[in-house]
Scaffold this motif. Structure first.
Motif, PDB file in Angstrom:
ATOM      1  N   VAL A  13       0.893  -1.395  -0.065  1.00 45.56           N
ATOM      2  CA  VAL A  13      -0.111  -0.054  -0.046  1.00 45.56           C
ATOM      3  C   VAL A  13       0.927   1.149  -0.128  1.00 45.56           C
ATOM      4  CG1 VAL A  13      -1.630   1.297   1.239  1.00 45.56           C
ATOM      5  CG2 VAL A  13      -2.040  -1.259   1.049  1.00 45.56           C
ATOM      6  N   TYR A  14       1.966   1.384   0.808  1.00 50.63           N
ATOM      7  CA  TYR A  14       3.206   2.274   0.932  1.00 50.63           C
ATOM      8  C   TYR A  14       3.547   2.605  -0.631  1.00 50.63           C
ATOM      9  CZ  TYR A  14       6.483   5.375   2.385  1.00 50.63           C
ATOM     10  OH  TYR A  14       7.547   6.549   2.536  1.00 50.63           O
ATOM     11  N   GLU A  15       3.725   1.615  -1.254  1.00 49.01           N
ATOM     12  CA  GLU A  15       4.500   1.871  -2.395  1.00 49.01           C
ATOM     13  C   GLU A  15       3.477   1.893  -3.724  1.00 49.01           C
ATOM     14  OE1 GLU A  15       6.941  -1.746  -2.606  1.00 49.01           O
ATOM     15  OE2 GLU A  15       8.051  -1.136  -0.896  1.00 49.01           O
ATOM     16  N   ARG A  16       2.285   1.902  -3.292  1.00 43.87           N
ATOM     17  CA  ARG A  16       1.106   2.051  -4.382  1.00 43.87           C
ATOM     18  C   ARG A  16       1.102   0.944  -5.113  1.00 43.87           C
ATOM     19  NH1 ARG A  16       1.230   7.507  -6.306  1.00 43.87           N
ATOM     20  NH2 ARG A  16      -1.005   6.985  -7.167  1.00 43.87           N
ATOM     21  N   ARG A  17       1.525  -0.422  -5.014  1.00 40.95           N
ATOM     22  CA  ARG A  17       1.537  -1.292  -6.032  1.00 40.95           C
ATOM     23  C   ARG A  17       0.120  -1.949  -5.887  1.00 40.95           C
ATOM     24  NH1 ARG A  17       5.287  -5.370  -4.232  1.00 40.95           N
ATOM     25  NH2 ARG A  17       5.381  -4.361  -2.088  1.00 40.95           N
ATOM     26  N   PRO A  18      -0.469  -2.242  -6.918  1.00 39.10           N
ATOM     27  CA  PRO A  18      -1.560  -2.923  -6.991  1.00 39.10           C
ATOM     28  C   PRO A  18      -1.634  -4.222  -7.017  1.00 39.10           C
ATOM     29  CG  PRO A  18      -1.105  -2.150  -9.294  1.00 39.10           C
ATOM     30  CD  PRO A  18      -0.011  -1.655  -8.327  1.00 39.10           C
ATOM     31  N   ALA A  19      -2.364  -5.160  -6.235  1.00 36.97           N
ATOM     32  CA  ALA A  19      -2.434  -6.383  -6.145  1.00 36.97           C
ATOM     33  C   ALA A  19      -3.686  -6.755  -5.248  1.00 36.97           C
ATOM     34  CB  ALA A  19      -1.213  -6.463  -4.873  1.00 36.97           C
TER      35      ALA A  19
END
Length: 119
Positions: A13-19
């Motif tokens: 979430v911090y790195e804004r990676r979709p998953a």
């Protein structure tokens, strides 16, 4: 114990990676990502307080131990599930085949589709 929230989830979430746990509606928005991260931080704090009340912490893997120790700030003991390994030892003498043995729960983070595609 399986962690309710993990350090992997926080970093995603911090790195804004979709998953699986971070939809593109959230990861694509700075505001939504910051709000979700703030919620996760508060949730982690409450989770840590709850974990501190445990007198004995047992987990089923080194991965889980690492997350529980990081989140709860306490030590955990790994108790591996009982498993008869004789069948696996005998298989080591057979000719090699391309197979995947995947044990555990069906959970999005285990990415079972990727395991099948690897074959």
């Amino acid at each position: 114990h399986y962690p309710t929230i993990s350090t992997d989830m926080l970093s995603r979430v911090y790195e804004r990676r979709p998953a699986y746990n971070n939809d593109e509606l959230v990861s694509g928005s700075v505001v939504n990502s910051r709000l979700k991260y703030a919620y996760y931080v508060v949730f982690c704090a409450a989770y840590r307080v709850a974990g501190r009340f445990a007198q004995v912490v047992m987990v089923n893997s080194n991965w889980t131990r690492g997350h529980i120790e990081a989140l709860w700030g306490t030590s955990a003991r790994v108790v591996f599930p009982p498993c008869d390994t004789r069948e696996f030892s005998q298989a080591a003498t057979e000719p090699k085949r391309r197979v995947i043995v995947s044990l555990g729960q069906f959970r999005p983070e285990k990415d079972h589709r990727l395991q099948i595609q690897a074959l």
